[in-house]
Scaffold this active site. Structure first.
Site, short mmCIF file in Angstrom:
data_model
loop_
_atom_site.label_atom_id
_atom_site.label_comp_id
_atom_site.label_asym_id
_atom_site.label_seq_id
_atom_site.Cartn_x
_atom_site.Cartn_y
_atom_site.Cartn_z
CG HIS A 23 2.06 3.45 -0.94
ND1 HIS A 23 2.96 2.88 -0.08
CD2 HIS A 23 0.97 2.65 -0.91
CE1 HIS A 23 2.44 1.78 0.44
NE2 HIS A 23 1.23 1.61 -0.05
CG HIS A 147 1.28 -1.98 4.22
ND1 HIS A 147 0.56 -1.53 3.16
CD2 HIS A 147 2.06 -0.95 4.62
CE1 HIS A 147 0.87 -0.29 2.89
NE2 HIS A 147 1.77 0.08 3.74
#
Ligand code: FEO
Length: 483
Positions: A23, A147
């Site tokens: 990320h 997610h």
């Protein structure tokens, strides 16, 4: 390379020992990760997920050594994030008409990443099935926000394997594939790090989804995640662990984190931590400088804590930027049922502490009184910080502290300070410990920076002496036990 998982299921994924960031740079991987893809060969051949886009070439090459790609009947994409669908473009270039089974939301995110709206998408909903022969079916289970909105899980009947994608995974790389083959402490540490830093905001959905899956009342022999290990030994242990973590998890733990311009707020943090320990020795107290410690470890500790204390120097009448960033992350992670307080040193205004307090309150924490200290804390201020820590410990106690509390009330003078007040005279060779920062005065070394010669015993040191680490005076020193 492939790894046999069970019957006609093989792992065809990719290990990534050296990856450090996920990320962007938001998530530090301390143990690498893996991108798990699975090949099921029944009467029909099915590929479950692919790997990170950086490994597309290796993935296709590896797969072609195992199977003629034309033999793949179905592709299942449980989640479109690039670490799972990343190799899809390279794969579809080889087998462009192969049906891709995914949720309706995934069509949007797969097309959004790969820009191929013409691919042969087959959208599925919870409960939809796909017959793959030999009496076996795939059952699809939508899992939005676990997610991404596109996420789903796929259950293989008969073999009783749940392909759970991100859920129940962990960023953990090991040559072994199964949970019973790896270091258990490492494994659970990474599971908690993954849950606390990624899944905490979705805890309500985690609970609901697990109960939905359990309501199907189907056996689960393995949970094949998309990161890390495959749960084959007592696979439901991670389901029960998730239920516990999703239920406003907390331990008897207090996390203190701070940033400090001139060490003053750090001194406060040390004293507050010691005050907590004075009153409640059973509570775990963890102290972190956000400029020096791993952010994800701090957040994992916040997740485990019943309460947090956040400190910052005041700079331009606001908090230091790394603290502001941490508070933004904590707000996004939406921790529940936790307590919090602010502290910090200031010079001519104390805006940082007030802003931290407000931000913690806005983030849903039950906030307590803040603690400010002007300039560098002197001995009196350090005692006040220590007492502040004691008050926090009493307010947040999970256990009956009546005995230690009683002792504190009977003898409010700090035992360590009492020890240096003359009741116990140090000998000539006695080493002395600064009870605030743990610096040790050793007569054999002296303290040349303050003109204290080698061999000077503690009683001969002038009262103007200051600890070279925290700049406090002799009254905060006590003899080092056994030294
Ligand atoms: Fe492992 Fe949400 O990707």
């Amino acid at each position: 390379m492939t790894i046999h998982v069970k019957n006609n299921i093989h792992w065809v994924g990719q290990r990534d020992w050296e990856v450090q960031d996920f990320h962007g740079t938001e998530y530090k991987m301390t143990k690498g990760t893996s991108y798990n893809s699975y090949l099921i060969r029944e009467e029909k051949t099915v590929l479950i997920d692919t790997v990170d886009h950086r490994f597309s070439h290796q993935f296709i090459q590896n797969l072609e050594m195992e199977i003629n790609l034309e033999q793949i009947d179905y592709i299942v994409i449980n989640h479109a994030e690039e670490d799972h669908s990343g190799a899809l473009s390279a794969l579809m270039a080889k087998i462009p008409n192969t049906p891709i089974y995914c949720t309706e939301n995934a069509v949007d995110s797969i097309v959004g990443h790969h820009h191929h709206p013409e691919w042969n998408f087959k959208t599925v909903k919870t409960g939809d099935t796909l017959d793959i022969g030999n009496g076996k079916q795939l059952i699809f289970i939508e899992a939005p926000m676990l997610h991404w909105p596109d996420s789903m899980m796929t259950y293989l009947t008969d073999d009783a394997v749940l392909f759970s994608n991100d859920a129940f995974g962990q960023h953990y790389c090991d040559e072994h594939l199964f949970n019973d083959e790896v270091d258990q402490a490492e494994l659970m540490e990474q599971c908690l790090r993954y849950y606390s830093n990624i899944l905490t905001p979705f805890s309500g959905l985690v609970t609901a989804k697990i109960h939905e899956v359990l309501s199907f009342n189907v056996p689960v022999d393995m949970i094949a995640t998309s990161h890390g290990i495959v749960w084959r030994d007592n696979p439901t242990q991670i389901i029960h662990q998730y239920l516990e973590w999703a239920d406003n998890y907390q331990e008897d733990r207090i996390t203190i984190f701070y940033d400090s311009m001139s060490n003053n707020t750090r001194m406060m943090a040390d004293a507050i931590a010691q005050g907590i320990h004075d009153v409640d020795p059973g509570v775990a107290v963890k102290v972190f400088n956000v400029s020096r410690h791993d952010k994800n470890e701090i957040l994992a500790n916040v997740f485990r804590s019943k309460g947090i204390l956040v400190g910052s120097s005041t700079m331009n009448n606001v908090m230091m930027p790394k603290i502001a960033g941490m508070l933004e992350e904590i707000t996004g992670l939406r921790f529940k049922d936790k307590k919090a307080g602010a502290f910090g040193s200031f010079g001519w205004n104390g805006g940082a502490v007030d802003r931290i307090h407000a931000r913690l309150t806005d983030a849903g924490f039950e906030t307590t009184i803040s603690k400010k200290t002007k300039w560098k804390p002197d001995g009196t201020a350090m005692r006040e910080c220590r007492e502040h820590g004691r008050q926090i410990a009493r307010q947040w106690a999970m256990n009956d502290l009546s005995q230690p509390l009683q002792q504190t009330l009977i003898n409010p003078v700090e035992p360590t300070i009492k020890a240096s007040s003359g009741a116990q005279q140090p000998s000539d060779n006695q080493k002395m410990l600064c009870t605030v920062c743990n610096w040790i005065y050793d007569p054999a070394l002296g303290e040349p920076n303050q003109g204290i010669e080698v061999g000077t015993c503690w009683s001969d040191i002038p009262e103007s002496f200051l600890c070279p680490e925290c700049s406090l005076g002799k009254d905060v020193f006590e003899p080092v036990a056994g030294a």
